[in-house]
Motif scaffolding. Structure first.
Motif, PDB file in Angstrom:
ATOM      1  N   UNK A 300       0.826  -1.213   0.000  1.00 37.28           N
ATOM      2  CA  UNK A 300       0.000   0.000   0.000  1.00 37.28           C
ATOM      3  C   UNK A 300       0.866   1.272   0.000  1.00 37.28           C
ATOM      4  N   UNK A 301       1.845   1.339   0.880  1.00 34.11           N
ATOM      5  CA  UNK A 301       2.669   2.564   0.949  1.00 34.11           C
ATOM      6  C   UNK A 301       3.515   2.714  -0.329  1.00 34.11           C
ATOM      7  N   UNK A 302       3.920   1.569  -0.901  1.00 40.49           N
ATOM      8  CA  UNK A 302       4.693   1.640  -2.162  1.00 40.49           C
ATOM      9  C   UNK A 302       3.825   2.173  -3.293  1.00 40.49           C
ATOM     10  N   UNK A 303       2.609   1.626  -3.368  1.00 44.28           N
ATOM     11  CA  UNK A 303       1.712   1.984  -4.472  1.00 44.28           C
ATOM     12  C   UNK A 303       1.171   3.412  -4.316  1.00 44.28           C
ATOM     13  N   UNK A 304       0.664   3.739  -3.111  1.00 42.86           N
ATOM     14  CA  UNK A 304      -0.049   5.014  -2.934  1.00 42.86           C
ATOM     15  C   UNK A 304       0.891   6.191  -2.682  1.00 42.86           C
ATOM     16  N   UNK A 305       2.008   5.941  -2.014  1.00 42.03           N
ATOM     17  CA  UNK A 305       2.885   7.062  -1.639  1.00 42.03           C
ATOM     18  C   UNK A 305       4.274   6.948  -2.261  1.00 42.03           C
ATOM     19  N   UNK A 306       4.465   5.910  -3.059  1.00 45.00           N
ATOM     20  CA  UNK A 306       5.742   5.732  -3.746  1.00 45.00           C
ATOM     21  C   UNK A 306       6.926   5.693  -2.772  1.00 45.00           C
ATOM     22  N   UNK A 307       6.709   5.077  -1.605  1.00 41.14           N
ATOM     23  CA  UNK A 307       7.779   4.966  -0.609  1.00 41.14           C
ATOM     24  C   UNK A 307       8.240   3.515  -0.506  1.00 41.14           C
ATOM     25  N   UNK A 308       9.549   3.320  -0.464  1.00 41.44           N
ATOM     26  CA  UNK A 308      10.082   2.019  -0.068  1.00 41.44           C
ATOM     27  C   UNK A 308      11.435   2.226   0.606  1.00 41.44           C
ATOM     28  N   UNK A 309      11.896   1.253   1.383  1.00 40.61           N
ATOM     29  CA  UNK A 309      13.154   1.458   2.103  1.00 40.61           C
ATOM     30  C   UNK A 309      14.314   1.645   1.150  1.00 40.61           C
ATOM     31  N   UNK A 310      15.264   2.511   1.538  1.00 38.81           N
ATOM     32  CA  UNK A 310      16.398   2.730   0.636  1.00 38.81           C
ATOM     33  C   UNK A 310      17.658   2.002   1.115  1.00 38.81           C
ATOM     34  N   UNK A 311      17.689   1.594   2.370  1.00 35.06           N
ATOM     35  CA  UNK A 311      18.902   0.968   2.914  1.00 35.06           C
ATOM     36  C   UNK A 311      18.796  -0.559   2.859  1.00 35.06           C
ATOM     37  N   UNK A 312      19.819  -1.213   2.268  1.00 35.25           N
ATOM     38  CA  UNK A 312      19.811  -2.686   2.284  1.00 35.25           C
ATOM     39  C   UNK A 312      20.192  -3.144   3.691  1.00 35.25           C
ATOM     40  N   UNK A 313      19.719  -4.330   4.077  1.00 34.91           N
ATOM     41  CA  UNK A 313      20.016  -4.795   5.434  1.00 34.91           C
ATOM     42  C   UNK A 313      21.521  -4.966   5.634  1.00 34.91           C
ATOM     43  N   UNK A 314      22.209  -5.530   4.651  1.00 32.73           N
ATOM     44  CA  UNK A 314      23.648  -5.784   4.821  1.00 32.73           C
ATOM     45  C   UNK A 314      24.432  -4.493   5.056  1.00 32.73           C
ATOM     46  N   UNK A 315      24.075  -3.453   4.299  1.00 35.00           N
ATOM     47  CA  UNK A 315      24.775  -2.169   4.456  1.00 35.00           C
ATOM     48  C   UNK A 315      24.378  -1.519   5.795  1.00 35.00           C
ATOM     49  N   UNK A 316      23.079  -1.544   6.095  1.00 31.12           N
ATOM     50  CA  UNK A 316      22.578  -0.894   7.311  1.00 31.12           C
ATOM     51  C   UNK A 316      23.133  -1.518   8.579  1.00 31.12           C
ATOM     52  N   UNK A 317      23.261  -2.835   8.580  1.00 30.39           N
ATOM     53  CA  UNK A 317      23.711  -3.501   9.811  1.00 30.39           C
ATOM     54  C   UNK A 317      25.211  -3.250  10.029  1.00 30.39           C
ATOM     55  N   UNK A 318      25.970  -3.202   8.927  1.00 32.42           N
ATOM     56  CA  UNK A 318      27.402  -2.907   9.093  1.00 32.42           C
ATOM     57  C   UNK A 318      27.596  -1.463   9.581  1.00 32.42           C
ATOM     58  N   UNK A 319      26.828  -0.550   9.002  1.00 30.19           N
ATOM     59  CA  UNK A 319      26.887   0.859   9.405  1.00 30.19           C
ATOM     60  C   UNK A 319      26.513   1.012  10.892  1.00 30.19           C
ATOM     61  N   UNK A 320      25.540   0.206  11.308  1.00 31.02           N
ATOM     62  CA  UNK A 320      25.079   0.259  12.698  1.00 31.02           C
ATOM     63  C   UNK A 320      26.177  -0.219  13.654  1.00 31.02           C
ATOM     64  N   UNK A 321      26.815  -1.345  13.318  1.00 27.67           N
ATOM     65  CA  UNK A 321      27.886  -1.849  14.197  1.00 27.67           C
ATOM     66  C   UNK A 321      29.003  -0.808  14.281  1.00 27.67           C
ATOM     67  N   UNK A 322      29.378  -0.231  13.132  1.00 22.56           N
ATOM     68  CA  UNK A 322      30.435   0.795  13.140  1.00 22.56           C
ATOM     69  C   UNK A 322      30.039   1.942  14.055  1.00 22.56           C
ATOM     70  N   UNK A 323      28.778   2.368  13.997  1.00 24.10           N
ATOM     71  CA  UNK A 323      28.321   3.503  14.806  1.00 24.10           C
ATOM     72  C   UNK A 323      28.495   3.189  16.301  1.00 24.10           C
ATOM     73  N   UNK A 324      28.084   1.986  16.718  1.00 22.91           N
ATOM     74  CA  UNK A 324      28.195   1.653  18.148  1.00 22.91           C
ATOM     75  C   UNK A 324      29.665   1.563  18.569  1.00 22.91           C
ATOM     76  N   UNK A 325      30.525   1.040  17.680  1.00 25.28           N
ATOM     77  CA  UNK A 325      31.947   0.939  18.044  1.00 25.28           C
ATOM     78  C   UNK A 325      32.574   2.330  18.156  1.00 25.28           C
ATOM     79  N   UNK A 326      32.120   3.242  17.302  1.00 27.11           N
ATOM     80  CA  UNK A 326      32.702   4.605  17.315  1.00 27.11           C
ATOM     81  C   UNK A 326      32.051   5.510  18.353  1.00 27.11           C
TER      82      UNK A 326
END
Ligand code: NAD
Ligand code: DAU
Length: 350
Positions: A300-326
């Protein structure tokens, strides 16, 4: 010009929403009302302290006098309600505090908005941020859609379901303009370390046991927190009044897959021997009434509002671990309670 009251803006998701709105909409005045419970802290928003379109108010959404004063003083025309008790495990040991904030607090905001706006509901909006947990638990098949019947199974999800019902009841009974979104599990920077992902990263770093509930086969759908903030921005501006939008990451993982991925990334970044932290995995007694699987149909949100997630899980999770370490000092500050002293300093500057 809009005067937007964001509640719970010092918490995990709220801080990302506040930052996005303050920076993206310089002509909006963002008022952040947060009680600064154990889960909220102003270190999440240090970079916004001097922003001229941002005001922080420390207080409880259940406080009728304060909420009324805020509406009057800042001429509030929109609300984004994120304030909540949000941790399922705490709701099992203390359900009353969940009913107080999630149900009474939301009702107080609704009642105040209705009374303050009643002469003219045009260009007003009450946006309630909710969770996919209101729909209950799935087997290994199927997805939650906006039409799925509510079937909450924990005190947390029962309190969120109740608040959703009150929001819809205010739309139906009084004509209050509302919108609701129900989102899956968020991950990313600034999450309080009692939730699975930050808890694991912290324990891997400290060589402490990683508690995996039950057999580790429960499934969650994970969305990067900045993607949730962008979905909220989209729904706030382009969502249809009185509608519900499901928001998800299209990234289902079992808990044990998450834990193993975090071990792989963290060990690599800490230059440890590959997989050495696997010995920290400790299967513990399952969460009472543990929901098996959540998964979202996002069509519904993809069709009506043209929204979808932009971050892939693999990239997001690595970025998250880096953030907590830093940001180890962030973790120390929010867990040792020193943010309370920081609040006094910050409040005296304003
Ligand atoms: P969080 O626990 O990190 O933050 C909650 C914030 O609300 C904190 O800053 C806290 O101080 C504040 N708060 C609590 N009680 C309050 C009260 N009585 N008055 C004023 N402020 C109060 O929560 P979160 O994970 O950022 O979740 C935010 C919202 O999004 C919640 O409504 C939650 O149900 C919903 N949600 C969360 C997720 C998730 O994965 N974290 C997913 C879907 C929906
Ligand atoms: O689905 C959206 C919901 O996601 C939000 O509404 C909640 O506010 C948010 O807390 C989250 O709820 P979960 O219960 O899914 O998140 P949590 O991080 O607590 O747990 C994720 C999964 O990991 C869950 O199946 C329980 C399991 N778990 C959790 C912890 C803290 C463990 O196995 N070990 C742990 O130590």
């Amino acid at each position: 010009m809009r005067n937007v009251l964001i509640t719970g803006g010092a918490g995990f998701i709220g801080s990302h929403v506040v930052r996005l709105f303050v920076k993206k909409y310089p002509n909006y005045h963002i008022i952040n009302l947060d009680a600064l419970t154990y889960a909220g802290n102003l270190y999440n928003l240090e970079d916004l302290e001097s922003a001229s379109n941002y005001t922080f108010v420390k207080g409880d959404i259940c406080d009728e006098v304060l909420v009324h004063e805020i509406f009057q003083k800042y001429e509030i025309d929109s609300v984004i309600n994120l304030a909540a008790e949000s941790h399922v495990d705490r709701s099992i040991s203390d359900p009353f505090s969940f009913v107080k904030t999630n149900v009474f607090g939301t009702l107080n905001l609704l009642e105040t908005a209705k009374n303050y706006w009643k002469e003219d509901f045009s260009k007003k909006l009450f946006y309630h941020v909710s969770t996919d947990e209101v729909y209950g638990s799935l087997s290994s098949e199927g997805f939650f859609t906006e039409a799925t019947s509510y079937n909450p199974k924990s005190p947390y999800s029962a309190s969120k379901a109740s608040s959703d019902h009150f929001v819809r009841a205010f739309a139906n009974t009084y004509g209050l303009p509302i919108v609701i979104s129900n989102c899956s599990n968020n991950y990313g920077p600034n999450q309080f370390p009692e939730k699975l992902i930050p808890l694991c990263i912290h324990n891997i770093c400290e060589n402490k046991p990683i508690p995996v509930y039950g057999n580790g086969q429960n499934v969650r759908d994970w969305l990067y927190v900045e993607d949730h903030a962008s979905a909220i921005d989209t729904i706030f501006h382009r969502g249809k009044v009185n509608e519900t939008y499901n928001v998800g990451g299209i990234s289902e993982r079992t808990n044990i897959e998450i834990v193993e991925k975090l071990i792989e990334i963290t060990d690599t970044l800490l230059e440890r021997e590959k997989g050495v932290s696997k010995s920290l995995i400790t299967y513990v007694t399952d969460r009472a009434g543990h929901d098996f699987r959540y998964a979202i149909d996002t069509s519904k949100i993809e069709r009506d509002l043209n929204w979808k997630p932009s971050m892939s899980f693999d990239k997001g999770i690595e970025q998250t671990v880096r953030w907590y370490l830093e940001n180890q000092t962030w973790l120390e500050k929010i867990t040792d309670g020193s943010y309370k002293d920081y609040y006094k300093t910050f409040a005296s500057k304003k």
